[in-house]
Each structure stands twice: as C-alpha cells, then as structure tokens.
Design an enzyme around this catalytic site. Sequence first.
Site, PDB file in Angstrom:
ATOM      1  N   ASP A   8       0.868  -1.180   0.000  1.00 33.77           N
ATOM      2  CA  ASP A   8       0.000   0.000   0.000  1.00 33.77           C
ATOM      3  C   ASP A   8       0.909   1.235   0.000  1.00 33.77           C
ATOM      4  O   ASP A   8       2.136   1.132  -0.127  1.00 33.77           O
ATOM      5  CB  ASP A   8      -1.025  -0.047   1.152  1.00 33.77           C
ATOM      6  CG  ASP A   8      -0.438   0.297   2.514  1.00 33.77           C
ATOM      7  OD1 ASP A   8       0.795   0.489   2.629  1.00 33.77           O
ATOM      8  OD2 ASP A   8      -1.214   0.365   3.490  1.00 33.77           O
ATOM      9  N   HIS A   9       0.300   2.396   0.181  1.00 32.09           N
ATOM     10  CA  HIS A   9       1.058   3.651   0.124  1.00 32.09           C
ATOM     11  C   HIS A   9       2.074   3.770   1.257  1.00 32.09           C
ATOM     12  O   HIS A   9       2.991   4.580   1.186  1.00 32.09           O
ATOM     13  CB  HIS A   9       0.082   4.835   0.163  1.00 32.09           C
ATOM     14  CG  HIS A   9      -0.849   4.754   1.328  1.00 32.09           C
ATOM     15  ND1 HIS A   9      -1.924   3.890   1.351  1.00 32.09           N
ATOM     16  CD2 HIS A   9      -0.850   5.378   2.540  1.00 32.09           C
ATOM     17  CE1 HIS A   9      -2.550   4.004   2.511  1.00 32.09           C
ATOM     18  NE2 HIS A   9      -1.917   4.891   3.256  1.00 32.09           N
ATOM     19  N   CYS A  74       2.885  -3.159   4.003  1.00 30.17           N
ATOM     20  CA  CYS A  74       2.075  -1.972   4.291  1.00 30.17           C
ATOM     21  C   CYS A  74       2.861  -1.152   5.313  1.00 30.17           C
ATOM     22  O   CYS A  74       4.057  -1.398   5.503  1.00 30.17           O
ATOM     23  CB  CYS A  74       0.659  -2.332   4.750  1.00 30.17           C
ATOM     24  SG  CYS A  74       0.515  -3.121   6.363  1.00 30.17           S
ATOM     25  N   GLY A  75       2.231  -0.213   5.969  1.00 33.99           N
ATOM     26  CA  GLY A  75       2.972   0.640   6.900  1.00 33.99           C
ATOM     27  C   GLY A  75       3.640  -0.153   8.007  1.00 33.99           C
ATOM     28  O   GLY A  75       4.827   0.006   8.290  1.00 33.99           O
ATOM     29  N   THR A  76       2.865  -1.015   8.626  1.00 36.14           N
ATOM     30  CA  THR A  76       3.403  -1.841   9.715  1.00 36.14           C
ATOM     31  C   THR A  76       3.589  -3.306   9.312  1.00 36.14           C
ATOM     32  O   THR A  76       4.262  -4.054  10.027  1.00 36.14           O
ATOM     33  CB  THR A  76       2.429  -1.841  10.908  1.00 36.14           C
ATOM     34  OG1 THR A  76       1.167  -2.357  10.445  1.00 36.14           O
ATOM     35  CG2 THR A  76       2.244  -0.452  11.487  1.00 36.14           C
ATOM     36  N   GLY A  77       2.929  -3.717   8.260  1.00 36.40           N
ATOM     37  CA  GLY A  77       2.893  -5.139   7.881  1.00 36.40           C
ATOM     38  C   GLY A  77       1.774  -5.884   8.593  1.00 36.40           C
ATOM     39  O   GLY A  77       1.466  -7.027   8.250  1.00 36.40           O
ATOM     40  N   ILE A  78       1.156  -5.213   9.565  1.00 38.30           N
ATOM     41  CA  ILE A  78       0.144  -5.909  10.377  1.00 38.30           C
ATOM     42  C   ILE A  78      -1.170  -6.075   9.610  1.00 38.30           C
ATOM     43  O   ILE A  78      -1.671  -7.199   9.455  1.00 38.30           O
ATOM     44  CB  ILE A  78      -0.101  -5.147  11.706  1.00 38.30           C
ATOM     45  CG1 ILE A  78       1.162  -5.124  12.559  1.00 38.30           C
ATOM     46  CG2 ILE A  78      -1.247  -5.807  12.479  1.00 38.30           C
ATOM     47  CD1 ILE A  78       1.067  -4.221  13.798  1.00 38.30           C
ATOM     48  N   GLY A  79      -1.699  -4.969   9.133  1.00 41.64           N
ATOM     49  CA  GLY A  79      -3.000  -5.036   8.461  1.00 41.64           C
ATOM     50  C   GLY A  79      -2.979  -5.964   7.263  1.00 41.64           C
ATOM     51  O   GLY A  79      -3.888  -6.791   7.071  1.00 41.64           O
ATOM     52  N   HIS A 107       9.384 -24.024   9.306  1.00 47.07           N
ATOM     53  CA  HIS A 107       8.362 -24.593  10.194  1.00 47.07           C
ATOM     54  C   HIS A 107       6.931 -24.348   9.718  1.00 47.07           C
ATOM     55  O   HIS A 107       6.053 -25.155   9.991  1.00 47.07           O
ATOM     56  CB  HIS A 107       8.510 -24.012  11.615  1.00 47.07           C
ATOM     57  CG  HIS A 107       9.711 -24.548  12.334  1.00 47.07           C
ATOM     58  ND1 HIS A 107       9.902 -24.389  13.691  1.00 47.07           N
ATOM     59  CD2 HIS A 107      10.795 -25.249  11.896  1.00 47.07           C
ATOM     60  CE1 HIS A 107      11.036 -24.958  14.053  1.00 47.07           C
ATOM     61  NE2 HIS A 107      11.606 -25.480  12.985  1.00 47.07           N
ATOM     62  N   ARG A 141       7.301 -33.314  11.337  1.00 46.42           N
ATOM     63  CA  ARG A 141       6.284 -32.906  12.309  1.00 46.42           C
ATOM     64  C   ARG A 141       5.667 -31.554  11.943  1.00 46.42           C
ATOM     65  O   ARG A 141       4.515 -31.265  12.287  1.00 46.42           O
ATOM     66  CB  ARG A 141       6.870 -32.866  13.719  1.00 46.42           C
ATOM     67  CG  ARG A 141       7.906 -31.787  13.958  1.00 46.42           C
ATOM     68  CD  ARG A 141       8.546 -31.910  15.333  1.00 46.42           C
ATOM     69  NE  ARG A 141       9.432 -30.798  15.643  1.00 46.42           N
ATOM     70  CZ  ARG A 141      10.684 -30.687  15.187  1.00 46.42           C
ATOM     71  NH1 ARG A 141      11.193 -31.603  14.380  1.00 46.42           N
ATOM     72  NH2 ARG A 141      11.437 -29.649  15.531  1.00 46.42           N
ATOM     73  N   HIS A 142       6.429 -30.748  11.218  1.00 42.96           N
ATOM     74  CA  HIS A 142       5.910 -29.431  10.821  1.00 42.96           C
ATOM     75  C   HIS A 142       4.814 -29.578   9.757  1.00 42.96           C
ATOM     76  O   HIS A 142       3.893 -28.764   9.710  1.00 42.96           O
ATOM     77  CB  HIS A 142       7.038 -28.536  10.325  1.00 42.96           C
ATOM     78  CG  HIS A 142       8.119 -28.379  11.347  1.00 42.96           C
ATOM     79  ND1 HIS A 142       7.908 -27.757  12.553  1.00 42.96           N
ATOM     80  CD2 HIS A 142       9.409 -28.821  11.360  1.00 42.96           C
ATOM     81  CE1 HIS A 142       9.026 -27.789  13.269  1.00 42.96           C
ATOM     82  NE2 HIS A 142       9.939 -28.439  12.568  1.00 42.96           N
TER      83      HIS A 142
HETATM   84  C1  RB5 Z   1      -2.085   2.978   6.232  1.00 43.77           C
HETATM   85  O1  RB5 Z   1      -1.996   4.281   6.747  1.00 43.77           O
HETATM   86  C2  RB5 Z   1      -1.702   1.972   7.301  1.00 43.77           C
HETATM   87  O2  RB5 Z   1      -2.763   1.826   8.190  1.00 43.77           O
HETATM   88  C3  RB5 Z   1      -1.308   0.654   6.687  1.00 43.77           C
HETATM   89  O3  RB5 Z   1      -0.249   0.829   5.826  1.00 43.77           O
HETATM   90  C4  RB5 Z   1      -0.877  -0.432   7.665  1.00 43.77           C
HETATM   91  O4  RB5 Z   1       0.097   0.021   8.535  1.00 43.77           O
HETATM   92  C5  RB5 Z   1      -1.951  -1.163   8.350  1.00 43.77           C
HETATM   93  O5  RB5 Z   1      -1.747  -2.112   9.102  1.00 43.77           O
END
Ligand code: RB5
Length: 155
Positions: A8-9, A74-79, A107, A141-142
């Site tokens: 993403d951006h 993405c910004g954090t990789g989390i979303g 694994h 096992r994995h």
């Molecule tokens: C976008 O601003 C941000 O929310 C996205 O890149 C990401 O960090 C979400 O997890």
Amino acid sequence: MKLVIGCDHGALELKEEIKKFLAELAVSPLDANDPIEVNDIGTYTADSVDYPDIAEKLCKEINEGRAERGILLCGTGIGISIAANKINGIRAALCTDVFSAKMSREHNDANVICMGGRVTGPGPAVEIIRAYLSSAFAGGRHARRVGKIMDLENK
Ligand code: RB5
C-alpha cells in the site's frame, strides 16, 4: 521462482528497494538454475489505497498458480498480514527479523512474507527477504502442524 510483490502507500519505497535487491539476486538462493521473476501488482503511486485490496489481489496470484510466493508490504505489515491470512490457502508471516523469516519457511511453509515500510528499513528488509528465499520447508512434524492450520479453513 515466480514471486509476486505488492504494497500500500505506506511501503512504496520499501517495495522498490526489495525489487532492486531481487533484480540483483537474479536466481533463487536454493537453485541457481531457477531465475527470479517478480510481478509487481501495485500500488504504484503515493495515493492512499486500502491494504486488504492489495492482499486480495496478490493472494489470487498465488492461489491461481501464477506465483509461488508473495511479498506483501504496508505501513506496519500488520493489516496486510491479517488480511492475507483470511484468504484460504495463504500462510502469511509478518517478519521483522532474519530468524523469523527462516523459521516461517522451515516450520510454517509460509507462502507470503509481510513487512512494514514504517517499521523495517531497507537494509534489514533485504536480509529478511534473502533468509525467506534461502530456506525450505522442513516437513516432518511441521507438515502435520501446517496441515492442522489448513484444516482450520474448513471448521
Ligand atoms: C495505512 O496508513 C496503514 O494503516 C497501513 O499501511 C498499515 O500500517 C496497516 O496495518
């Protein structure tokens, strides 16, 4: 090795750094006869986009057999990792270090690796990608455990 990459951006610059690294790497670290091909599915500009759309588009490339592995940013990789892991067939690993990237292959047989452009700098990021591409699934096992993960899709 056919790879697909998307962001993403929040990770445009990191995507370009990783693409540059992959172009230099040129062949799979596991097989010198296997050229690395990279399909960049976007986003391509700094305009704000929704990361679940990018995750969906990239995972389709894997699930329809056009790519073996994916890199999602993405910004954090989390979303983007949360979104990818909602899609059947996808095992997406959010990695911020080399050891985790290696283990995600050995694994967890992760077919997608995720990182955050606002979290991981380009230097560590390319080493994380190198470790991810240099490691193979250990099976044994994995395989049983990964099988159980995939069974969760039908519960
Ligand atoms: C976008 O601003 C941000 O929310 C996205 O890149 C990401 O960090 C979400 O997890």
